[in-house]
Design a protein around this motif. Structure first.
Motif, PDB file in Angstrom:
ATOM      1  N   PRO A  54       0.829  -1.209   0.000  1.00  0.00           N
ATOM      2  CA  PRO A  54       0.000   0.000   0.000  1.00  0.00           C
ATOM      3  C   PRO A  54       0.862   1.257   0.000  1.00  0.00           C
ATOM      4  N   ALA A  55       0.256   2.367  -0.371  1.00  0.00           N
ATOM      5  CA  ALA A  55       0.977   3.642  -0.409  1.00  0.00           C
ATOM      6  C   ALA A  55       1.585   3.951   0.950  1.00  0.00           C
ATOM      7  N   GLY A  56       2.848   4.371   0.926  1.00  0.00           N
ATOM      8  CA  GLY A  56       3.527   4.750   2.157  1.00  0.00           C
ATOM      9  C   GLY A  56       4.297   3.644   2.825  1.00  0.00           C
ATOM     10  N   ALA A  57       4.045   2.377   2.444  1.00  0.00           N
ATOM     11  CA  ALA A  57       4.765   1.249   3.028  1.00  0.00           C
ATOM     12  C   ALA A  57       6.077   1.030   2.278  1.00  0.00           C
ATOM     13  N   PRO A  58       7.087   0.457   2.923  1.00  0.00           N
ATOM     14  CA  PRO A  58       8.319   0.117   2.207  1.00  0.00           C
ATOM     15  C   PRO A  58       8.036  -0.806   1.034  1.00  0.00           C
ATOM     16  N   ALA A  87       4.865  -6.792  16.014  1.00  0.00           N
ATOM     17  CA  ALA A  87       4.032  -5.782  15.363  1.00  0.00           C
ATOM     18  C   ALA A  87       3.429  -6.298  14.069  1.00  0.00           C
ATOM     19  N   LEU A  88       2.236  -5.812  13.768  1.00  0.00           N
ATOM     20  CA  LEU A  88       1.542  -6.027  12.510  1.00  0.00           C
ATOM     21  C   LEU A  88       1.920  -4.888  11.578  1.00  0.00           C
ATOM     22  N   LEU A  89       2.331  -5.214  10.356  1.00  0.00           N
ATOM     23  CA  LEU A  89       2.858  -4.202   9.436  1.00  0.00           C
ATOM     24  C   LEU A  89       2.076  -4.160   8.123  1.00  0.00           C
ATOM     25  N   VAL A  98      12.431  -1.489  11.295  1.00  0.00           N
ATOM     26  CA  VAL A  98      11.175  -1.088  10.683  1.00  0.00           C
ATOM     27  C   VAL A  98      10.507  -0.049  11.578  1.00  0.00           C
ATOM     28  N   ALA A  99       9.915   0.965  10.965  1.00  0.00           N
ATOM     29  CA  ALA A  99       9.116   1.957  11.689  1.00  0.00           C
ATOM     30  C   ALA A  99       7.650   1.592  11.504  1.00  0.00           C
ATOM     31  N   VAL A 100       6.891   1.609  12.609  1.00  0.00           N
ATOM     32  CA  VAL A 100       5.506   1.165  12.541  1.00  0.00           C
ATOM     33  C   VAL A 100       4.653   2.000  13.480  1.00  0.00           C
TER      34      VAL A 100
END
Length: 326
Positions: A54-58, A87-89, A98-100
């Motif tokens: 999705p938009a904005g995800a790595p 975490a769910l990403l 990862v930033a979440v």
């Protein structure tokens, strides 16, 4: 940092471990040093070019991780540096960091191995949101789980039993059906040699299953309806058959049944936060008392992501496959 990227759509060989820019946590986010990432069917679809992030995800895959918080963004109060979390990403888990969003983070309970915790967020959130939040599986009802030896399947069997349901699972070999029974399935059907509709009706004295968790799609949906009880619910969460599903609408109406298709990462952030909060409140205590456990098939180094994908595509695995980042 290093991340497993997709050079071009294709087979497992297109996965490449390379240097990418370190992520920076925005306001409301935490930065996690990844201990491990879980593999999911969506990762394979993304690698093949069928399921873009999705938009904005790595751009690299990975829908769940475990690790340690190393930084927090502005406005984050619950989490602190050094916390053991999973975490769910929306993507980006095949990496060293990862930033979440902080609302998608869960604590790793005492007694749960940090690496193994990577196999929990996606499977648990998928099962909880579909089987319990939408389909509302109730105590005493019957749950049919397709692919019972998979990560989602092994989680669904355990959660169904923990909340008082009878569980029937399908799997593709004697080894896998035994695995499902060991996890708590009352009956396990080898779909290569048995008709699961006949088996479900036999186990339930002709009544059928109240909820079906389907990861196959295609021709399975019509057969799910045949195996369904009146008032039953079919939750379609993945498609392994490319053919369209064809349904007897008259039978659907006579059974007063529901067919509901969903994906998880496409849901709005607010809804995913609600699911994660509900999981922590309702499911996480089961990890503490031992009624739920992560079921891990194998752990590969991040550099061997191609091998991990090959194992998943072979369907030989029992439970979750993980990538160790450390």
């Amino acid at each position: 940092m290093r991340a497993v990227t997709i050079a071009e759509p294709g087979g497992p060989e297109v996965l490449r471990l390379r240097e990418v820019a370190d992520p920076q946590p925005a306001a409301g986010e935490v930065l996690i040093r990844v201990a491990a990432a879980g593999l999911n069917g969506a990762d394979l679809s993304q690698r093949r070019g069928f399921y873009p992030p999705p938009a904005g995800a790595p751009e690299w895959p990975g829908l769940e991780v475990s690790g340690t918080v190393v930084r927090v963004g502005g406005g984050v109060e619950r989490w602190g540096v050094g916390d053991r979390v999973c975490a769910l990403l929306p993507g980006g888990g095949y990496a060293e960091q990862v930033a979440v969003d902080a609302g998608l983070v869960l604590p790793v309970p005492d007694g749960i191995d940090l690496v193994e915790a990577a196999g929990l967020p996606e499977a648990v959130a998928t099962v909880w949101s579909n089987v319990f939040r939408i389909a509302r599986l109730a105590d005493g009802e019957t749950l049919l789980v397709h692919g019972g030896s998979s990560g989602v399947g092994s989680t669904a069997i355990q959660l169904g039993r923990a909340f008082g349901a009878r569980v029937i699972a399908t799997a593709g070999s004697d080894v896998k059906t035994a695995f499902c029974r060991d996890l708590g399935a009352e009956a396990a059907v080898d779909y290569r040699s048995q008709d699961f509709v006949e088996a479900v009706l036999a186990v339930t004295d002709g009544r059928g299953a109240d909820v079906v968790l389907d990861i196959v799609g295609g021709s399975y949906i019509a057969r799910d309806l045949d195996a369904l009880a009146t008032g039953g619910r079919i939750m379609s969460i993945a498609t392994r058959e490319s053919a369209p599903a064809s349904l007897d609408m008259g039978l659907l109406m006579r059974k007063r049944a529901l067919v509901h298709g969903t994906t998880l990462r496409a849901r709005p952030l607010a809804e995913r936060r609600e699911i994660v909060a509900d999981v922590e409140r309702r499911v996480w205590p089961l990890l503490t008392d031992g009624r739920l456990r992560p079921v891990i098939d194998s752990v590969f180094p991040l550099a061997d992501a191609s091998q991990a994908h090959r194992r998943m595509e072979s369907s030989a695995h029992l439970g979750k496959i993980l990538l160790r980042a450390g």
